[in-house]
Design an enzyme around this catalytic site. Structure first.
Site, PDB file in Angstrom:
ATOM      1  CG  ASN A   9      59.908  57.620  62.885  1.00 14.00           C
ATOM      2  OD1 ASN A   9      59.363  58.159  61.916  1.00 14.00           O
ATOM      3  ND2 ASN A   9      60.865  56.709  62.743  1.00 14.00           N
ATOM      4  CD1 TRP A  10      53.330  58.818  64.254  1.00 15.40           C
ATOM      5  CD2 TRP A  10      52.410  60.345  62.899  1.00 15.40           C
ATOM      6  NE1 TRP A  10      52.507  59.616  65.013  1.00 15.40           N
ATOM      7  CE2 TRP A  10      51.936  60.563  64.205  1.00 15.40           C
ATOM      8  CE3 TRP A  10      51.970  61.186  61.873  1.00 15.40           C
ATOM      9  CZ2 TRP A  10      51.038  61.586  64.506  1.00 15.40           C
ATOM     10  CZ3 TRP A  10      51.087  62.214  62.164  1.00 15.40           C
ATOM     11  CH2 TRP A  10      50.619  62.398  63.481  1.00 15.40           C
ATOM     12  CE  LYS A  11      59.350  52.941  62.499  1.00 17.34           C
ATOM     13  NZ  LYS A  11      60.360  51.886  62.512  1.00 17.34           N
ATOM     14  CG  HIS A  95      64.931  56.053  61.181  1.00 18.40           C
ATOM     15  ND1 HIS A  95      64.848  54.749  60.750  1.00 18.40           N
ATOM     16  CD2 HIS A  95      64.224  56.120  62.336  1.00 18.40           C
ATOM     17  CE1 HIS A  95      64.114  54.060  61.610  1.00 18.40           C
ATOM     18  NE2 HIS A  95      63.730  54.869  62.587  1.00 18.40           N
ATOM     19  CD  GLU A  97      62.591  52.080  59.592  1.00 20.66           C
ATOM     20  OE1 GLU A  97      61.878  53.049  59.305  1.00 20.66           O
ATOM     21  OE2 GLU A  97      62.368  51.336  60.583  1.00 20.66           O
ATOM     22  CD  GLU A 167      65.429  55.182  66.618  1.00 21.79           C
ATOM     23  OE1 GLU A 167      64.354  55.286  67.205  1.00 21.79           O
ATOM     24  OE2 GLU A 167      65.522  55.149  65.375  1.00 21.79           O
ATOM     25  N   GLY A 173      61.275  47.918  65.730  1.00 21.13           N
ATOM     26  CA  GLY A 173      60.148  47.190  65.145  1.00 21.13           C
ATOM     27  C   GLY A 173      60.184  45.696  65.367  1.00 21.13           C
ATOM     28  CB  SER A 212      60.789  47.307  70.511  1.00 22.63           C
ATOM     29  OG  SER A 212      60.829  46.806  69.192  1.00 22.63           O
ATOM     30  N   GLY A 233      58.383  54.521  67.527  1.00 26.83           N
ATOM     31  CA  GLY A 233      57.792  54.192  66.238  1.00 26.83           C
ATOM     32  C   GLY A 233      56.373  53.669  66.396  1.00 26.83           C
ATOM     33  N   GLY A 234      56.224  52.350  66.365  1.00 26.04           N
ATOM     34  CA  GLY A 234      54.899  51.715  66.374  1.00 26.04           C
ATOM     35  C   GLY A 234      53.957  52.242  67.448  1.00 26.04           C
TER      36      GLY A 234
HETATM   37  C1  PEP Z   1      61.833  54.037  65.094  1.00 30.94           C
HETATM   38  O1  PEP Z   1      61.609  53.623  63.961  1.00 30.94           O
HETATM   39  O2  PEP Z   1      62.406  55.122  65.268  1.00 30.94           O
HETATM   40  C2  PEP Z   1      61.398  53.203  66.217  1.00 30.94           C
HETATM   41  C3  PEP Z   1      61.876  53.459  67.397  1.00 30.94           C
HETATM   42  O3  PEP Z   1      60.507  52.204  65.920  1.00 30.94           O
HETATM   43  P1  PEP Z   1      59.774  51.184  66.949  1.00 30.94           P
HETATM   44  O4  PEP Z   1      59.436  51.968  68.193  1.00 30.94           O
HETATM   45  O5  PEP Z   1      58.572  50.724  66.220  1.00 30.94           O
HETATM   46  O6  PEP Z   1      60.760  50.103  67.231  1.00 30.94           O
END
Ligand code: PEP
Length: 253
Positions: A9-11, A95, A97, A167, A173, A212, A233-234
């Site tokens: 998930n590149w956001k 999501h 966010e 999640e 994050g 994370s 994500g990251g």
């Molecule tokens: C996400 O935003 O779906 C996610 C899992 O982010 P991260 O891996 O950066 O915590």
């Protein structure tokens, strides 16, 4: 046997150059791997570029959100049909966010889930509790309410063609990955809840962990019996990290 999925998930990240670098690398990784479904979800503006780069490959891709409408006066939105036209397979819905910054309710997320499916996309439904809810022991209550909104609108059978991503918001994050024990307990709770509606659907649905998840934490997380891969994500923005996470899923496939 559920096939693991590792999905990025590149956001709100990326440039034309970085998209080229990431997709070129992940096309190769996905092509070499028959045991894991590899995918990236990109900002809508880059989906056409991802399509060109991933064409004919095993790398699947999708959007990070989708509108409920098919067309019309909804400035700034992207319809599921538009996303599908660019060859996408998946659409993330709900999501945290989006729920937090765009005030998307469980009912709104359910409408998006339905619209995605009706237009041939596989919804990736994100669910999970805040830190305060975790502290109050409300994790499963929150997840069940988020799932129930989908079941009420679309029926339990809709999960035959969907993915769930658990999640915990406090893990996204933050670098605070849920321990494998915590994550497994919640995943099992989610599956048991779905089982109370339909055991076959519950056994078949893939439940990803997100929050994370990185090259270090992925192996133990993916070794849990109810964790079927990750929404990343990251770490999906770095070729070596995402590749290592895919390898972790492969080892447990
Ligand atoms: C996400 O935003 O779906 C996610 C899992 O982010 P991260 O891996 O950066 O915590």
């Amino acid at each position: 046997m559920r096939k693991p999925v590792v999905m990025g998930n590149w956001k709100l990240n990326g440039t034309k150059d970085s998209v080229k670098e990431l997709v070129t690398a992940f096309v190769k990784v996905a092509g070499d791997n028959k045991k894991v479904d590899v995918a990236v979800c990109a900002p809508a503006i880059f989906i056409g570029q991802v399509e060109s780069l991933a064409q004919g490959s095993d790398l699947k891709y999708g959007s990070e959100d989708v509108d409920v409408h098919t067309k019309g006066a909804f400035t700034g939105e992207n319809s599921p049909a538009m996303i599908k036209e660019f060859g996408a397979t998946y659409a993330i819905v709900g999501h945290s966010e989006r729920r937090q910054y765009h005030k998307e309710s469980n009912e709104c997320v359910a409408e998006k889930f339905k619209a995605a499916q009706e237009n041939g996309l596989i919804p990736v439904l994100c669910i999970g509790e805040s830190e305060a809810e975790y502290d109050e022991g409300k994790t499963l209550e929150v997840c069940q309410a988020e799932l129930k909104a989908i079941i009420d609108l679309c029926g339990i059978e809709a999960f035959k063609n969907a993915i769930i991503a658990y999640e915990p918001i406090w893990a996204i994050g933050t670098g605070k990955t849920a321990t494998p024990e915590i994550a497994q307990n919640v995943h099992e709770g989610i599956r048991n809840y779905l089982k109370s509606f339909n055991a076959e659907v519950a056994d078949g649905v893939r439940i990803l962990y997100g929050g994370s998840c990185n090259a270090k934490t992925a192996p133990e997380l993916f070794a849990q019996k109810d964790i079927d891969g990750g929404l990343i994500g990251g770490a999906s923005l770095k070729v070596p990290d995402f590749t290592a996470i895919i390898e972790a899923a492969t080892a447990n496939a």
